[in-house]
Design a protein around this motif. Sequence first.
Motif, PDB file in Angstrom:
ATOM      1  N   TYR B 184       0.825  -1.204   0.000  1.00 56.05           N
ATOM      2  CA  TYR B 184       0.000   0.000   0.000  1.00 56.05           C
ATOM      3  C   TYR B 184       0.865   1.263   0.000  1.00 56.05           C
ATOM      4  CZ  TYR B 184      -4.101   2.895   0.845  1.00 56.05           C
ATOM      5  OH  TYR B 184      -5.095   3.839   0.728  1.00 56.05           O
ATOM      6  N   LEU B 185       2.006   1.169   0.658  1.00 58.44           N
ATOM      7  CA  LEU B 185       2.951   2.287   0.645  1.00 58.44           C
ATOM      8  C   LEU B 185       3.428   2.556  -0.783  1.00 58.44           C
ATOM      9  CD1 LEU B 185       4.448   3.940   2.946  1.00 58.44           C
ATOM     10  CD2 LEU B 185       6.409   2.530   2.384  1.00 58.44           C
ATOM     11  N   ILE B 186       3.718   1.494  -1.507  1.00 54.90           N
ATOM     12  CA  ILE B 186       4.144   1.646  -2.903  1.00 54.90           C
ATOM     13  C   ILE B 186       3.008   2.296  -3.695  1.00 54.90           C
ATOM     14  CG2 ILE B 186       4.760   0.387  -5.013  1.00 54.90           C
ATOM     15  CD1 ILE B 186       6.100  -1.718  -3.139  1.00 54.90           C
ATOM     16  N   TYR B 187       1.774   1.833  -3.439  1.00 55.49           N
ATOM     17  CA  TYR B 187       0.638   2.429  -4.136  1.00 55.49           C
ATOM     18  C   TYR B 187       0.533   3.923  -3.832  1.00 55.49           C
ATOM     19  CZ  TYR B 187      -3.790   3.609  -6.025  1.00 55.49           C
ATOM     20  OH  TYR B 187      -4.738   4.240  -6.771  1.00 55.49           O
ATOM     21  N   ASN B 188       0.652   4.259  -2.578  1.00 57.98           N
ATOM     22  CA  ASN B 188       0.499   5.657  -2.189  1.00 57.98           C
ATOM     23  C   ASN B 188       1.586   6.553  -2.757  1.00 57.98           C
ATOM     24  OD1 ASN B 188      -1.901   5.977  -0.715  1.00 57.98           O
ATOM     25  ND2 ASN B 188      -1.016   4.746   0.920  1.00 57.98           N
ATOM     26  N   GLU B 189       2.789   5.996  -2.883  1.00 61.46           N
ATOM     27  CA  GLU B 189       3.857   6.759  -3.531  1.00 61.46           C
ATOM     28  C   GLU B 189       3.451   7.088  -4.964  1.00 61.46           C
ATOM     29  OE1 GLU B 189       6.788   8.072  -2.701  1.00 61.46           O
ATOM     30  OE2 GLU B 189       6.462   7.570  -0.593  1.00 61.46           O
ATOM     31  N   GLY B 190       2.702   6.181  -5.571  1.00 61.35           N
ATOM     32  CA  GLY B 190       2.287   6.374  -6.954  1.00 61.35           C
ATOM     33  C   GLY B 190       1.040   7.240  -7.095  1.00 61.35           C
ATOM     34  N   TYR B 191       0.307   7.400  -6.000  1.00 58.49           N
ATOM     35  CA  TYR B 191      -0.990   8.086  -6.055  1.00 58.49           C
ATOM     36  C   TYR B 191      -0.839   9.547  -6.467  1.00 58.49           C
ATOM     37  CZ  TYR B 191      -5.803   9.066  -4.665  1.00 58.49           C
ATOM     38  OH  TYR B 191      -7.117   9.406  -4.653  1.00 58.49           O
ATOM     39  N   GLY B 192       0.267  10.150  -6.069  1.00 55.59           N
ATOM     40  CA  GLY B 192       0.490  11.557  -6.407  1.00 55.59           C
ATOM     41  C   GLY B 192       0.826  11.787  -7.871  1.00 55.59           C
ATOM     42  N   ARG B 194       2.786   9.353  -9.896  1.00 55.96           N
ATOM     43  CA  ARG B 194       3.786   8.459 -10.491  1.00 55.96           C
ATOM     44  C   ARG B 194       3.129   7.119 -10.806  1.00 55.96           C
ATOM     45  NH1 ARG B 194       8.066   8.940  -6.153  1.00 55.96           N
ATOM     46  NH2 ARG B 194       6.613  10.418  -5.259  1.00 55.96           N
ATOM     47  N   ASP B 195       2.522   7.064 -11.976  1.00 51.09           N
ATOM     48  CA  ASP B 195       1.657   5.944 -12.358  1.00 51.09           C
ATOM     49  C   ASP B 195       2.358   4.599 -12.275  1.00 51.09           C
ATOM     50  OD1 ASP B 195      -0.162   7.839 -12.821  1.00 51.09           O
ATOM     51  OD2 ASP B 195      -0.073   7.733 -15.016  1.00 51.09           O
ATOM     52  N   GLU B 196       3.658   4.574 -12.599  1.00 49.39           N
ATOM     53  CA  GLU B 196       4.319   3.275 -12.680  1.00 49.39           C
ATOM     54  C   GLU B 196       4.324   2.584 -11.312  1.00 49.39           C
ATOM     55  OE1 GLU B 196       5.735   6.149 -12.861  1.00 49.39           O
ATOM     56  OE2 GLU B 196       7.658   6.204 -11.804  1.00 49.39           O
ATOM     57  N   LEU B 197       4.416   3.371 -10.239  1.00 48.11           N
ATOM     58  CA  LEU B 197       4.407   2.760  -8.903  1.00 48.11           C
ATOM     59  C   LEU B 197       3.012   2.251  -8.556  1.00 48.11           C
ATOM     60  CD1 LEU B 197       6.716   4.950  -6.668  1.00 48.11           C
ATOM     61  CD2 LEU B 197       7.110   2.645  -7.515  1.00 48.11           C
ATOM     62  N   ALA B 198       1.994   3.019  -8.926  1.00 50.83           N
ATOM     63  CA  ALA B 198       0.622   2.580  -8.653  1.00 50.83           C
ATOM     64  C   ALA B 198       0.343   1.268  -9.383  1.00 50.83           C
ATOM     65  CB  ALA B 198      -0.368   3.660  -9.081  1.00 50.83           C
ATOM     66  N   ALA B 199       0.753   1.221 -10.643  1.00 53.80           N
ATOM     67  CA  ALA B 199       0.530  -0.001 -11.422  1.00 53.80           C
ATOM     68  C   ALA B 199       1.297  -1.174 -10.812  1.00 53.80           C
ATOM     69  CB  ALA B 199       0.971   0.226 -12.867  1.00 53.80           C
ATOM     70  N   GLU B 200       2.503  -0.889 -10.353  1.00 51.04           N
ATOM     71  CA  GLU B 200       3.329  -1.916  -9.732  1.00 51.04           C
ATOM     72  C   GLU B 200       2.652  -2.478  -8.487  1.00 51.04           C
ATOM     73  OE1 GLU B 200       6.152  -4.386  -9.939  1.00 51.04           O
ATOM     74  OE2 GLU B 200       5.987  -2.762 -11.396  1.00 51.04           O
TER      75      GLU B 200
END
Lengths: 115, 390
Positions: B184-192, B194-200
Amino acid sequence: MMYVMLIYQGPALERQAALPEEQQKQVYADYQGINQTPGVTPGVPMGLPENATTVRVEGGKTLTTDGPFIGMKEAVGGWFILEADDLDAAIEVAARVPAARYGGAVEIRPSEVYW
Amino acid sequence: MVGRLDQVFREEWGRVLATLIGFLGDFDLAEEAAQEAFAIAADRWSRDGIPGNPRAWLMTTARNHATDLIRRERVRTAKFRLLAADDRAEVPMNTTLFPDERLELIFTCCHPALAVEAQVALTLRTLGGLTTDEIARAFLVPEPTMAQRLVRAKRKIKAAGIPFRVPPAHLLPERLDAVLAVVYLIYNEGYGGRDELAAEAIWLGRALAELLPDDPEVRGLLALMLLLDSRREARFSDGELVLLGDQDPSLWDTEQIAHGRAELDRALAQGGRGPYVLQAAIASLHAEAPCDWAQIAALYGRLGHLTGSPVVELNRAIAVAEAEGPEAGLRIVDQLGLDDFRYLHSTRAELLRRLGRIDEARDAYRRARQLTDDGPERRFLERRLTELAT
């Protein structure tokens, strides 16, 4: 894996001294239990950090100072050696050390062959 | 062809690496061998086509390479110190039946004896197959810093004896929480943005749900990420942040919403009432127009009970403000001690603005801006401040 388990008393000794006798006995029993746990080699009992002497050598000169290397509260209060399968097993033994629950801590160091 | 190759690599990297680590008992050796096998595959497969069983091919090639590496190491070192991997590599590996050890791998990467940043980096590197450089860029740190972080984490796993296994039942709930928190932390990093992290993160969430199909929180997390992500296109317009109330619902990904809701329904049917399931239920309500704010407020109330988090309480305040008016929301906000939290101030600012208390709103926007790094969120606050100045 062989681990060196370092016991930090922090405020634990004072807090244990203030406990009812029954609970103090439990603390001794718990330490005895640790010593009898398979894989544990107890360290020799350590005196208090205020009676420690710290030795450093700077530029070939031996410097001796009164007390432990760091503050009293942060000093190592005891140690034992543990032979365990892995870190999870070592964490479980560490969590049984009374100091860990009375405000102190146990540091787990894997032992290492340096020479 | 390249697309198909990428997809195979994507799917196989984590599995191949996990099996190699389980087999060799060594992260570095396994990684080097896997890298070599994938490099050979990239070259050969783009010329000759993808073999019938790409996993077996990769695994066999990687294993042979690992054996070579061990032999070379043995010749190179003067002392005949036995590598832990030595004997095992001599045992023929069954190349038709590989155990799936990705769960072992993720639990090892997310072990509490590793720092959280290391857990995140290691998970992305080993299971996600991201390069060190990609992870460094995603977290805005220099590449050598990230490389060092990964090296140190792998060294600690080996030296401290962090086990490569799925934790036993009495440790599982706590350890699984750590794994979910990392994803979820990885998702949240992507939420702002950075799509690649959200997708990851979604990819990892899917893999976890596949590996632990009976755990409602695992499914809840997947549902939550899918539902939040379904509004991604609507959350930004030309790189600028768009608040939920101003979003164009036609930009929402309805297929993904349906997918997220299906996962949520399964989690609920499994008896899930944990924090991720509750957050997914809230995200599901958010993806309705108009929103049922009273129900959202009630769910935040339950979530707050479970977590005791003031951030959840802040979210409840926003829902209450929508359901009962800004004054009711502000009353809750003003009881929260989150002075260093930028969203507390941006929320206060918004509610004050709606109440027409412009001076106070401006102060609150300024405080929020102070706490926000450059990017779409900060530009949004700037715009609000400009609007209030006129």
